[in-house]
Write an enzyme that holds these catalytic residues in place. Structure first.
Site, PDB file in Angstrom:
ATOM      1  N   ASP A 140     -16.414  14.604   1.216  1.00  0.00           N
ATOM      2  CA  ASP A 140     -15.608  13.383   1.050  1.00  0.00           C
ATOM      3  C   ASP A 140     -14.136  13.734   0.868  1.00  0.00           C
ATOM      4  O   ASP A 140     -13.422  13.142   0.061  1.00  0.00           O
ATOM      5  CB  ASP A 140     -16.115  12.549  -0.142  1.00  0.00           C
ATOM      6  N   ARG A 144      -7.365   9.987  -0.445  1.00  0.00           N
ATOM      7  CA  ARG A 144      -7.669   9.210  -1.663  1.00  0.00           C
ATOM      8  C   ARG A 144      -8.308  10.086  -2.725  1.00  0.00           C
ATOM      9  O   ARG A 144      -8.323   9.736  -3.907  1.00  0.00           O
ATOM     10  CB  ARG A 144      -8.594   8.035  -1.314  1.00  0.00           C
ATOM     11  N   ASN A 145      -8.858  11.241  -2.281  1.00  0.00           N
ATOM     12  CA  ASN A 145      -9.524  12.151  -3.238  1.00  0.00           C
ATOM     13  C   ASN A 145      -8.711  13.397  -3.522  1.00  0.00           C
ATOM     14  O   ASN A 145      -9.228  14.371  -4.072  1.00  0.00           O
ATOM     15  CB  ASN A 145     -10.915  12.504  -2.709  1.00  0.00           C
ATOM     16  N   ASP A 158     -13.361  14.068  -6.852  1.00  0.00           N
ATOM     17  CA  ASP A 158     -14.457  13.247  -6.324  1.00  0.00           C
ATOM     18  C   ASP A 158     -15.531  14.074  -5.626  1.00  0.00           C
ATOM     19  O   ASP A 158     -15.650  14.057  -4.409  1.00  0.00           O
ATOM     20  CB  ASP A 158     -13.910  12.153  -5.404  1.00  0.00           C
TER      21      ASP A 158
HETATM   22  C1  LIG Z   1      -1.007   6.015 -10.174  1.00  0.00           C
HETATM   23  S1  LIG Z   1      -2.350   5.214 -10.850  1.00  0.00           S
HETATM   24  O1  LIG Z   1      -2.005   4.733 -12.166  1.00  0.00           O
HETATM   25  O2  LIG Z   1      -2.816   4.239  -9.919  1.00  0.00           O
HETATM   26  C2  LIG Z   1      -3.599   6.380 -11.042  1.00  0.00           C
HETATM   27  C3  LIG Z   1      -4.787   6.273 -10.344  1.00  0.00           C
HETATM   28  C4  LIG Z   1      -5.781   7.239 -10.517  1.00  0.00           C
HETATM   29  C5  LIG Z   1      -5.558   8.308 -11.385  1.00  0.00           C
HETATM   30  N1  LIG Z   1      -6.478   9.314 -11.611  1.00  0.00           N
HETATM   31  C6  LIG Z   1      -7.725   9.471 -11.084  1.00  0.00           C
HETATM   32  N2  LIG Z   1      -8.175   8.599 -10.204  1.00  0.00           N
HETATM   33  C7  LIG Z   1      -9.388   8.792  -9.673  1.00  0.00           C
HETATM   34  N3  LIG Z   1      -9.658   7.829  -8.762  1.00  0.00           N
HETATM   35  C8  LIG Z   1     -10.718   7.743  -7.878  1.00  0.00           C
HETATM   36  C9  LIG Z   1     -11.139   6.277  -7.947  1.00  0.00           C
HETATM   37  C10 LIG Z   1     -11.996   5.875  -6.841  1.00  0.00           C
HETATM   38  C11 LIG Z   1     -11.375   6.197  -5.494  1.00  0.00           C
HETATM   39  C12 LIG Z   1     -11.125   7.667  -5.409  1.00  0.00           C
HETATM   40  C13 LIG Z   1     -10.191   8.128  -6.511  1.00  0.00           C
HETATM   41  N4  LIG Z   1     -10.062   9.555  -6.412  1.00  0.00           N
HETATM   42  N5  LIG Z   1     -10.235   9.811  -9.991  1.00  0.00           N
HETATM   43  C14 LIG Z   1      -9.804  10.734 -10.920  1.00  0.00           C
HETATM   44  C15 LIG Z   1     -10.661  11.840 -11.280  1.00  0.00           C
HETATM   45  C16 LIG Z   1     -10.177  12.768 -12.188  1.00  0.00           C
HETATM   46  N6  LIG Z   1      -8.926  12.623 -12.733  1.00  0.00           N
HETATM   47  C17 LIG Z   1      -8.090  11.591 -12.455  1.00  0.00           C
HETATM   48  O3  LIG Z   1      -6.972  11.538 -13.009  1.00  0.00           O
HETATM   49  C18 LIG Z   1      -8.537  10.590 -11.500  1.00  0.00           C
HETATM   50  C19 LIG Z   1      -4.347   8.403 -12.070  1.00  0.00           C
HETATM   51  C20 LIG Z   1      -3.367   7.445 -11.903  1.00  0.00           C
END
Ligand SMILES: CS(=O)(=O)c1ccc(Nc2nc(N[C@H]3CCCC[C@@H]3N)nc3cc[nH]c(=O)c23)cc1
Length: 291
Positions: A140, A144-145, A158
């Site tokens: 994946d 986005r990841n 992820d």
């Molecule tokens: C700039 S913001 O405030 O929008 C913001 C968004 C997400 C994050 N952080 C994370 N997001 C995500 N989001 C997932 C949510 C589902 C779609 C894929 C993303 N990777 N997984 C993780 C995992 C581990 N650590 C993380 O910090 C983390 C930090 C800030």
């Protein structure tokens, strides 16, 4: 089936030391919240993955599979797992990457220079080369990841779909298709449900395209089936306007139809490091002025 850290330390965390804050994002697994965890005397910033639906009681919760996957991973460009918390639901406690997903960040900050993108994507190639050396497939890999700890530091996250390949095997075969990110998948994944590090390399090429396209979605407006027809007719994503020919050549190498013709991540990370060096020396450009 509790998970224990490689040093045999318990991965079990104490829910009373966990404080949840705001919701960061949601995926097809559940949602991610920010929070803090009292680790010894230190209070650390964390991201907490919770389950969306009530888990089928007998089936090992997806989240524990992800935890078991991540407990063996130890690399600067791979998101670290702090532990697992059994509250009212099972929670996966991970290190926080404050700037969040790369695609979202680049959409909001179109001024990030192409040289920085080369740096970030070189880090991702290094993280994936580590994964390849451990015989893990991510399945994946997408912008986005890729999470940003800072504008200069990226981490792969992820691992909900990742698999540890069986000994002596270089691919994972599944018998049923799932909710798959088809636009990031190599032809052999879609046709034969065959996943290898070479399939992750194809996804890396799409992720590189997203990164040089300010986080735009690939194949905009096309459906899964159209993508296959497009790929079969030897068509590929176009060079993003501000992407140099050298960087585009790396993308194209990741989209060779046959897996064996694509580079390994070991080769890719060497190529990206060389590109990074040449960009720093000014012998080549990472990006072109738009238009
Ligand atoms: C700039 S913001 O405030 O929008 C913001 C968004 C997400 C994050 N952080 C994370 N997001 C995500 N989001 C997932 C949510 C589902 C779609 C894929 C993303 N990777 N997984 C993780 C995992 C581990 N650590 C993380 O910090 C983390 C930090 C800030």
């Amino acid at each position: 089936s509790d998970v224990t850290l490689r040093e045999g330390r318990k991965l079990e965390l104490d829910p009373s030391r966990l404080q949840l804050k705001e919701k960061l994002g949601a995926g097809n697994f559940g949602s991610v919240l920010s929070g803090t965890y009292q680790l010894g005397r230190k209070t650390i910033e964390v991201a907490v993955k919770t389950l969306k639906t009530e888990q089928v009681p007998n089936e090992e919760p997806e989240i524990l599979k992800e935890a078991n996957m991540m407990k063996d991973l130890d690399h600067p460009h791979i998101v670290r797992m702090i532990g697992v918390c059994h509250g009212e639901t099972i929670m996966l406690v991970l290190e926080l990457a404050p700037l969040g997903p790369l695609n979202k960040y680049l959409k909001k900050n179109a001024s990030v220079r192409p040289e920085r993108i080369v740096d970030l994507m070189t880090q991702v190639a290094e993280g994936m080369a580590y994964l390849e050396s451990k015989n893990f497939v991510h399945r994946d890999l997408a912008a986005r990841n890729i999470l940003l700890v800072s504008e200069l530091f990226a981490k792969i996250s992820d691992f909900g779909m990742s698999k540890a390949l069986g000994l002596g095997s270089d691919y994972y075969k599944t018998d049923t298709a799932g909710k798959w990110p088809l636009k990031w998948y190599a032809p052999e994944c879609i046709y034969y449900y065959k996943f290898s590090s070479k399939a992750d390399v194809w996804s890396y090429g799409v992720t590189l395209w997203e990164a040089f396209s300010n986080g735009r979605k690939p194949y905009a407006g096309m459906k899964g089936q159209d993508i296959l027809t497009w790929i079969e007719s030897d068509r590929r994503l176009d060079r993003p306007p501000t992407c140099s020919e050298e960087v585009y050549a790396v993308m194209r190498s990741c989209w060779q139809y046959k897996a064996k013709d694509r580079p390994t991540f070991a080769e890719l990370s060497a190529t990206m490091k060389d590109l990074q060096y040449q960009v720093q020396q000014g012998t080549i450009l990472a990006g072109l002025e738009p238009g």
